[in-house]
Design an enzyme around this catalytic site. Structure first.
Site, PDB file in Angstrom:
ATOM      1  N   ASN A  34       0.835  -1.184   0.222  1.00  0.00           N
ATOM      2  CA  ASN A  34      -0.122   0.107   0.112  1.00  0.00           C
ATOM      3  C   ASN A  34       0.734   1.329  -0.002  1.00  0.00           C
ATOM      4  OD1 ASN A  34      -1.689   2.048   0.512  1.00  0.00           O
ATOM      5  ND2 ASN A  34      -2.352   1.457   2.621  1.00  0.00           N
TER       6      ASN A  34
ATOM      7  N   LYS B 154       0.181   4.359  -0.209  1.00  0.00           N
ATOM      8  CA  LYS B 154      -0.338   5.294   0.386  1.00  0.00           C
ATOM      9  C   LYS B 154      -0.324   6.624  -0.471  1.00  0.00           C
ATOM     10  CE  LYS B 154       0.023   3.047   4.673  1.00  0.00           C
ATOM     11  NZ  LYS B 154       0.090   3.179   6.234  1.00  0.00           N
TER      12      LYS B 154
ATOM     13  N   HIS C 207      -9.494   0.947   5.030  1.00  0.00           N
ATOM     14  CA  HIS C 207      -8.021   1.535   5.888  1.00  0.00           C
ATOM     15  C   HIS C 207      -8.299   2.211   6.996  1.00  0.00           C
ATOM     16  CE1 HIS C 207      -4.083   2.693   6.691  1.00  0.00           C
ATOM     17  NE2 HIS C 207      -3.839   1.409   5.880  1.00  0.00           N
TER      18      HIS C 207
ATOM     19  N   GLU D  14      -6.587   4.745   7.957  1.00  0.00           N
ATOM     20  CA  GLU D  14      -6.308   6.198   7.853  1.00  0.00           C
ATOM     21  C   GLU D  14      -7.523   6.672   7.280  1.00  0.00           C
ATOM     22  OE1 GLU D  14      -2.656   5.557   5.717  1.00  0.00           O
ATOM     23  OE2 GLU D  14      -1.972   4.783   7.513  1.00  0.00           O
TER      24      GLU D  14
ATOM     25  N   GLU E 114      -5.249  -4.865  10.622  1.00  0.00           N
ATOM     26  CA  GLU E 114      -3.890  -3.880  10.717  1.00  0.00           C
ATOM     27  C   GLU E 114      -4.369  -3.121  11.906  1.00  0.00           C
ATOM     28  OE1 GLU E 114      -1.975  -2.611   6.580  1.00  0.00           O
ATOM     29  OE2 GLU E 114      -4.093  -1.201   7.032  1.00  0.00           O
TER      30      GLU E 114
ATOM     31  N   GLY F  83       2.965   2.477  10.765  1.00  0.00           N
ATOM     32  CA  GLY F  83       3.753   3.425  10.739  1.00  0.00           C
ATOM     33  C   GLY F  83       4.531   3.682  11.871  1.00  0.00           C
TER      34      GLY F  83
ATOM     35  N   SER G  90       3.811  -2.097  10.375  1.00  0.00           N
ATOM     36  CA  SER G  90       5.000  -2.240  10.306  1.00  0.00           C
ATOM     37  C   SER G  90       5.855  -3.564   9.980  1.00  0.00           C
ATOM     38  CB  SER G  90       5.742  -1.742  11.846  1.00  0.00           C
ATOM     39  OG  SER G  90       5.199  -0.506  12.092  1.00  0.00           O
TER      40      SER G  90
ATOM     41  N   GLY H 252       5.361   1.178   4.711  1.00  0.00           N
ATOM     42  CA  GLY H 252       6.443   2.016   4.421  1.00  0.00           C
ATOM     43  C   GLY H 252       7.600   1.066   3.760  1.00  0.00           C
TER      44      GLY H 252
HETATM   45  P1  13P Z   1       3.389   0.361   7.534  1.00  0.00           P
HETATM   46  O1  13P Z   1       3.694  -0.952   6.757  1.00  0.00           O
HETATM   47  O2  13P Z   1       3.927   1.682   7.247  1.00  0.00           O
HETATM   48  O3  13P Z   1       3.284   0.315   9.290  1.00  0.00           O
HETATM   49  O4  13P Z   1       1.605   0.524   7.291  1.00  0.00           O
HETATM   50  C1  13P Z   1       0.996  -0.503   6.981  1.00  0.00           C
HETATM   51  C2  13P Z   1      -0.323  -0.231   6.466  1.00  0.00           C
HETATM   52  O5  13P Z   1      -1.201   0.750   6.885  1.00  0.00           O
HETATM   53  C3  13P Z   1      -0.862  -0.800   5.160  1.00  0.00           C
HETATM   54  O6  13P Z   1      -1.857  -0.704   4.689  1.00  0.00           O
END
Ligand code: 13P
Length: 256
Positions: A9, A11, A96, A98, A168, A174, A214, A236
């Site tokens: 992802n 983002k 998601h 976010e 998640e 993150g 993560s 990330g």
């Molecule tokens: P990270 O791997 O950066 O923690 O993000 C996870 C995520 O939200 C994937 O959708």
């Protein structure tokens, strides 16, 4: 045996050039179909087309990070299921954290998106997960149940077939703090039981449940090695092939 899905992802990251280079690198790594592992990337909307072109005839799948539930029409700023299909997407992320937390998406909206995506022929990766305060308050399973009930409302087992769940935990996204393999496994087992109760054991056994939060090269093997963890949704670490490819390799090792 469920096929691993390793999904990136991206983002709101990359520019066209870095997106295309990353896609080209991944297409070389996953050039042909593999029985054990499937790879997916979800770039920002403006880069779906060039990324799809860079993926070429490789086995890497393309997905959107979100979709709107209405058919094409007067919905400024939104993107329809048909449009994602038209630019080569097979997958779409929905719900998601976010989008839930920052953009105010409710379970009702998420359900409408899931239904529209299924009806339009996209494979949904439905994201669920608890906040830190909810985990600390012993609410994890109740939160997951509420999100699952909301997202799957009115959806039959034949409609839901093929849907992917991504667990998640919000506190692990993150932050560099990863759920322990035991914490992930426990939540995944809970989600699989939920699917079995709501649908049936066969459906539940076939459904892939990804872990996200993560995921890095150094923890991928232990997370993906859990019996109910069928892949990873990577943020990330999916932005560079040097960190994403080792996660694909971990899945390959476990499936081989
Ligand atoms: P990270 O791997 O950066 O923690 O993000 C996870 C995520 O939200 C994937 O959708």
């Amino acid at each position: 045996m469920r096929r691993f899905l390793v999904a990136g992802n991206w983002k709101m990251n990359t520019v066209r050039q870095s997106a295309v280079s990353l896609a080209a690198e991944l297409s070389a790594v996953a050039s042909t179909e593999e029985a054990g592992v499937e790879v997916l990337v979800c770039p920002p909307y403006p880069y779906l087309l060039p990324v799809g072109e860079a993926l070429g005839g490789s086995a890497v799948r393309l997905g959107g990070q979100d979709v709107y539930f209405e058919s094409p029409g007067a919905f400024t700023g939104e993107v329809a299921v048909e449009m994602l299909r038209d630019v080569g997407c097979q997958y779409v992320l929905i719900g998601h954290s976010e989008r839930r937390a920052i953009l105010g998406e409710t379970d009702v909206v998420i359900n409408r998106k899931v239904r529209a995506a299924i009806a339009g022929g996209l494979t949904v990766v439905l994201c669920v997960g608890e906040q830190l305060s909810e985990r600390q308050g012993g609410q994890t399973e109740a939160v997951l149940d509420r999100q699952m009930e909301g997202a799957f409302a009115g959806i039959s087992d034949s409609e839901a077939l093929g849907i992917v769940i991504a667990y998640e935990p919000v506190w692990a996204i993150g932050t560099g703090v990863t759920a322990s393999p035991e914490q992930a496994e426990s939540a995944h087992e809970h989600l699989r039981k939920w699917l079995s109760r709501r649908y049936n054991p066969d459906f539940s056994e076939k459904t892939r449940i990804l872990y996200g939060g993560s995921v890095k090269p150094d923890n991928a093997l232990s997370l993906l090695g859990q019996p109910n963890v069928d892949g990873a949704l990577v943020g990330g670490a999916s932005l560079k092939s040097s960190t994403f490819v080792p996660i694909i390799e971990a899945a390959r090792k476990l499936s081989g």
